[in-house]
Design a protein around this motif. Structure first.
Motif, PDB file in Angstrom:
ATOM      1  N   TYR A  83       0.947  -1.533   0.366  1.00  0.00           N
ATOM      2  CA  TYR A  83       0.055   0.123   0.081  1.00  0.00           C
ATOM      3  C   TYR A  83       0.927   1.689   0.392  1.00  0.00           C
ATOM      4  O   TYR A  83       1.428   1.943   1.117  1.00  0.00           O
ATOM      5  CB  TYR A  83      -0.947  -0.164   1.201  1.00  0.00           C
ATOM      6  CG  TYR A  83      -1.726   0.763   0.932  1.00  0.00           C
ATOM      7  CD1 TYR A  83      -2.680   1.129   0.299  1.00  0.00           C
ATOM      8  CD2 TYR A  83      -1.864   2.142   1.663  1.00  0.00           C
ATOM      9  CE1 TYR A  83      -3.966   2.406   0.326  1.00  0.00           C
ATOM     10  CE2 TYR A  83      -2.749   3.218   2.390  1.00  0.00           C
ATOM     11  CZ  TYR A  83      -3.843   2.895   1.361  1.00  0.00           C
ATOM     12  OH  TYR A  83      -4.615   4.007   1.272  1.00  0.00           O
ATOM     13  N   GLN A  84       1.236   1.743  -1.751  1.00  0.00           N
ATOM     14  CA  GLN A  84       2.262   3.066  -1.458  1.00  0.00           C
ATOM     15  C   GLN A  84       1.373   3.522  -2.448  1.00  0.00           C
ATOM     16  O   GLN A  84       0.128   3.232  -2.717  1.00  0.00           O
ATOM     17  CB  GLN A  84       3.324   2.522  -2.025  1.00  0.00           C
ATOM     18  CG  GLN A  84       4.151   1.855  -0.914  1.00  0.00           C
ATOM     19  CD  GLN A  84       4.795   1.497  -1.840  1.00  0.00           C
ATOM     20  OE1 GLN A  84       5.929   1.519  -2.035  1.00  0.00           O
ATOM     21  NE2 GLN A  84       5.496  -0.156  -1.709  1.00  0.00           N
ATOM     22  N   THR A  85       2.313   4.513  -3.092  1.00  0.00           N
ATOM     23  CA  THR A  85       2.037   5.891  -3.782  1.00  0.00           C
ATOM     24  C   THR A  85       1.125   5.824  -4.628  1.00  0.00           C
ATOM     25  O   THR A  85       2.017   3.818  -5.237  1.00  0.00           O
ATOM     26  CB  THR A  85       1.820   7.073  -3.906  1.00  0.00           C
ATOM     27  OG1 THR A  85       3.369   6.568  -3.744  1.00  0.00           O
ATOM     28  CG2 THR A  85       2.256   8.215  -2.244  1.00  0.00           C
ATOM     29  N   ASN A  86       0.624   6.066  -5.766  1.00  0.00           N
ATOM     30  CA  ASN A  86       0.650   5.186  -7.158  1.00  0.00           C
ATOM     31  C   ASN A  86       1.371   4.767  -7.643  1.00  0.00           C
ATOM     32  O   ASN A  86       1.563   3.705  -8.467  1.00  0.00           O
ATOM     33  CB  ASN A  86      -0.199   5.787  -7.835  1.00  0.00           C
ATOM     34  CG  ASN A  86      -1.526   5.302  -8.805  1.00  0.00           C
ATOM     35  OD1 ASN A  86      -0.264   4.193  -9.468  1.00  0.00           O
ATOM     36  ND2 ASN A  86      -2.206   6.000  -9.783  1.00  0.00           N
ATOM     37  N   VAL A  87       2.587   5.209  -8.350  1.00  0.00           N
ATOM     38  CA  VAL A  87       3.916   4.683  -8.855  1.00  0.00           C
ATOM     39  C   VAL A  87       4.414   4.034  -8.237  1.00  0.00           C
ATOM     40  O   VAL A  87       5.404   3.305  -8.219  1.00  0.00           O
ATOM     41  CB  VAL A  87       4.292   6.357  -9.199  1.00  0.00           C
ATOM     42  CG1 VAL A  87       5.429   5.798  -9.808  1.00  0.00           C
ATOM     43  CG2 VAL A  87       3.205   6.867 -10.468  1.00  0.00           C
ATOM     44  N   THR A  88       4.977   4.217  -6.995  1.00  0.00           N
ATOM     45  CA  THR A  88       5.994   3.808  -6.350  1.00  0.00           C
ATOM     46  C   THR A  88       5.169   2.538  -5.747  1.00  0.00           C
ATOM     47  O   THR A  88       6.009   1.466  -6.339  1.00  0.00           O
ATOM     48  CB  THR A  88       5.295   4.237  -4.355  1.00  0.00           C
ATOM     49  OG1 THR A  88       5.736   5.818  -4.850  1.00  0.00           O
ATOM     50  CG2 THR A  88       7.225   3.602  -4.552  1.00  0.00           C
ATOM     51  N   ALA A  89       4.069   2.052  -5.927  1.00  0.00           N
ATOM     52  CA  ALA A  89       3.645   0.910  -5.738  1.00  0.00           C
ATOM     53  C   ALA A  89       3.381   0.063  -6.534  1.00  0.00           C
ATOM     54  O   ALA A  89       4.533  -1.588  -6.778  1.00  0.00           O
ATOM     55  CB  ALA A  89       2.607   1.163  -5.048  1.00  0.00           C
ATOM     56  N   ASP A  90       3.663   0.978  -8.351  1.00  0.00           N
ATOM     57  CA  ASP A  90       3.680  -0.235  -9.591  1.00  0.00           C
ATOM     58  C   ASP A  90       5.331  -0.375  -9.316  1.00  0.00           C
ATOM     59  O   ASP A  90       5.600  -1.846  -9.955  1.00  0.00           O
ATOM     60  CB  ASP A  90       3.505   0.913 -10.466  1.00  0.00           C
ATOM     61  CG  ASP A  90       2.359   0.839 -10.518  1.00  0.00           C
ATOM     62  OD1 ASP A  90       1.139  -0.287  -9.516  1.00  0.00           O
ATOM     63  OD2 ASP A  90       1.610   1.633 -11.358  1.00  0.00           O
ATOM     64  N   PHE A  91       6.273   0.543  -8.916  1.00  0.00           N
ATOM     65  CA  PHE A  91       7.469   0.546  -8.841  1.00  0.00           C
ATOM     66  C   PHE A  91       8.472  -0.671  -8.172  1.00  0.00           C
ATOM     67  O   PHE A  91       8.229  -1.506  -8.603  1.00  0.00           O
ATOM     68  CB  PHE A  91       8.084   1.362  -8.901  1.00  0.00           C
ATOM     69  CG  PHE A  91       8.213   2.614  -9.878  1.00  0.00           C
ATOM     70  CD1 PHE A  91       8.428   1.645 -11.587  1.00  0.00           C
ATOM     71  CD2 PHE A  91       7.806   3.302 -10.230  1.00  0.00           C
ATOM     72  CE1 PHE A  91       8.415   2.742 -12.830  1.00  0.00           C
ATOM     73  CE2 PHE A  91       8.257   4.711 -11.442  1.00  0.00           C
ATOM     74  CZ  PHE A  91       8.144   4.214 -12.226  1.00  0.00           C
ATOM     75  N   PHE A  92       7.150  -0.715  -6.881  1.00  0.00           N
ATOM     76  CA  PHE A  92       7.985  -1.846  -6.423  1.00  0.00           C
ATOM     77  C   PHE A  92       7.520  -3.480  -6.747  1.00  0.00           C
ATOM     78  O   PHE A  92       8.745  -4.380  -6.546  1.00  0.00           O
ATOM     79  CB  PHE A  92       6.928  -1.813  -4.830  1.00  0.00           C
ATOM     80  CG  PHE A  92       7.542  -2.051  -3.870  1.00  0.00           C
ATOM     81  CD1 PHE A  92       8.799  -3.135  -2.665  1.00  0.00           C
ATOM     82  CD2 PHE A  92       6.730  -3.333  -3.374  1.00  0.00           C
ATOM     83  CE1 PHE A  92       8.677  -3.798  -2.216  1.00  0.00           C
ATOM     84  CE2 PHE A  92       6.728  -4.304  -2.297  1.00  0.00           C
ATOM     85  CZ  PHE A  92       8.168  -4.212  -1.584  1.00  0.00           C
ATOM     86  N   ILE A  93       6.148  -3.629  -7.422  1.00  0.00           N
ATOM     87  CA  ILE A  93       6.514  -4.678  -7.539  1.00  0.00           C
ATOM     88  C   ILE A  93       6.604  -4.888  -8.735  1.00  0.00           C
ATOM     89  O   ILE A  93       6.992  -6.280  -8.902  1.00  0.00           O
ATOM     90  CB  ILE A  93       4.469  -5.072  -8.274  1.00  0.00           C
ATOM     91  CG1 ILE A  93       3.777  -4.401  -6.316  1.00  0.00           C
ATOM     92  CG2 ILE A  93       3.451  -6.185  -8.663  1.00  0.00           C
ATOM     93  CD1 ILE A  93       3.921  -6.205  -5.350  1.00  0.00           C
ATOM     94  N   LYS A  94       6.719  -4.082  -9.635  1.00  0.00           N
ATOM     95  CA  LYS A  94       8.160  -4.866 -10.348  1.00  0.00           C
ATOM     96  C   LYS A  94       9.483  -5.190 -10.275  1.00  0.00           C
ATOM     97  O   LYS A  94       9.398  -6.055 -10.464  1.00  0.00           O
ATOM     98  CB  LYS A  94       8.101  -3.717 -11.526  1.00  0.00           C
ATOM     99  CG  LYS A  94       8.889  -3.551 -13.245  1.00  0.00           C
ATOM    100  CD  LYS A  94       9.065  -3.038 -14.104  1.00  0.00           C
ATOM    101  CE  LYS A  94       9.580  -3.082 -14.933  1.00  0.00           C
ATOM    102  NZ  LYS A  94      10.265  -2.439 -16.042  1.00  0.00           N
ATOM    103  N   ALA A  95       9.965  -4.909  -9.137  1.00  0.00           N
ATOM    104  CA  ALA A  95      10.927  -4.916  -8.746  1.00  0.00           C
ATOM    105  C   ALA A  95      10.619  -6.599  -8.007  1.00  0.00           C
ATOM    106  O   ALA A  95      11.507  -7.440  -8.466  1.00  0.00           O
ATOM    107  CB  ALA A  95      11.382  -3.961  -8.168  1.00  0.00           C
ATOM    108  N   ILE A  96       9.974  -6.527  -7.556  1.00  0.00           N
ATOM    109  CA  ILE A  96       9.964  -7.829  -6.572  1.00  0.00           C
ATOM    110  C   ILE A  96       9.221  -9.470  -7.940  1.00  0.00           C
ATOM    111  O   ILE A  96      10.144 -10.401  -7.672  1.00  0.00           O
ATOM    112  CB  ILE A  96       8.200  -7.744  -5.358  1.00  0.00           C
ATOM    113  CG1 ILE A  96       8.391  -6.374  -4.133  1.00  0.00           C
ATOM    114  CG2 ILE A  96       7.563  -9.133  -5.009  1.00  0.00           C
ATOM    115  CD1 ILE A  96       9.623  -7.073  -3.904  1.00  0.00           C
ATOM    116  N   TYR A  97       8.979  -8.474  -8.673  1.00  0.00           N
ATOM    117  CA  TYR A  97       8.226  -9.682 -10.070  1.00  0.00           C
ATOM    118  C   TYR A  97      10.035  -9.671 -10.012  1.00  0.00           C
ATOM    119  O   TYR A  97       9.800 -10.770 -10.568  1.00  0.00           O
ATOM    120  CB  TYR A  97       7.628  -8.858 -10.810  1.00  0.00           C
ATOM    121  CG  TYR A  97       7.038 -10.221 -12.257  1.00  0.00           C
ATOM    122  CD1 TYR A  97       6.590 -10.709 -11.998  1.00  0.00           C
ATOM    123  CD2 TYR A  97       8.055  -9.876 -13.534  1.00  0.00           C
ATOM    124  CE1 TYR A  97       6.254 -12.011 -12.730  1.00  0.00           C
ATOM    125  CE2 TYR A  97       8.076 -10.219 -14.357  1.00  0.00           C
ATOM    126  CZ  TYR A  97       7.263 -11.541 -13.874  1.00  0.00           C
ATOM    127  OH  TYR A  97       6.124 -12.956 -15.360  1.00  0.00           O
TER     128      TYR A  97
END
Length: 177
Positions: free
Chosen positions: A100-114
């Motif tokens: 649960y983060q800001t819109n862009v940060t959440a997307d980048f975090f999930i991409k890095a986790i992927y």
């Protein structure tokens, strides 16, 4: 003729782009609206009952008052399987992690986790080796298990110099045979 095929469409696009910008008067990019920031500042000053300015400590999330926080998740594409320690029955389950983060940060975090999903599968596998039946059959046990997985993954992310921003772990499917 070749140069005409290149420069004519490019010139038309540039002309239409310039003409479109003369019709629209805006001094912002479309994401960060000054009007929204002013409304947030006014609302915060009314709620705070003091005339203090809005600062990053007053804003939930990572301190950005404009971009809204959102949930983003990643379903781990692996089925974890094993034998329960107490009943010797076979089990399997699937896991999803969420942030649960800001819109862009959440997307980048999930991409890095992927990108490091295989390493996360290995970590989760070591955490669920000693699973007992109550951990999968009862809601309290599943909560304990998901908290153990979340804490373990966040510790692993700290070791790998990632932000430990996994806020939720869900067991999305489980079976005991």
């Amino acid at each position: 003729m070749f140069y005409l095929q290149i420069f004519l469409p490019a010139g038309l696009v540039l002309l239409l782009f310039s003409f479109g910008h003369t019709l629209v008067e805006a001094d912002y990019s479309g994401v960060y609206f000054e009007e929204q920031l002013e409304e947030l500042l006014e609302a915060e000053s009314v709620q705070a009952s003091s005339a203090s300015e809005l600062n990053s400590e007053d804003v939930p999330g990572d301190g950005n008052p404009i971009l809204a926080d959102k949930y983003n998740y990643l379903k781990i594409e692996n089925v974890f399987q094993g034998r329960l320690n107490d009943t010797k029955e076979l089990f399997s389950f699937e896991v999803a992690i969420a942030t649960y983060q800001t819109n862009v940060t959440a997307d980048f975090f999930i991409k890095a986790i992927y990108e490091i999903e295989a390493e996360l599968v290995s970590e989760i596998s070591t955490m669920v080796v000693d699973t007992i039946s109550n951990e999968l059959l009862t809601p309290e046990g599943r909560k304990i298990m998901t908290n153990r997985i979340m804490d373990g993954l966040n510790e692993y992310l700290v070791e790998k110099d990632f932000n430990p921003d996994i806020h939720y772990v869900y067991i999305i499917n489980y079976n005991i045979v």
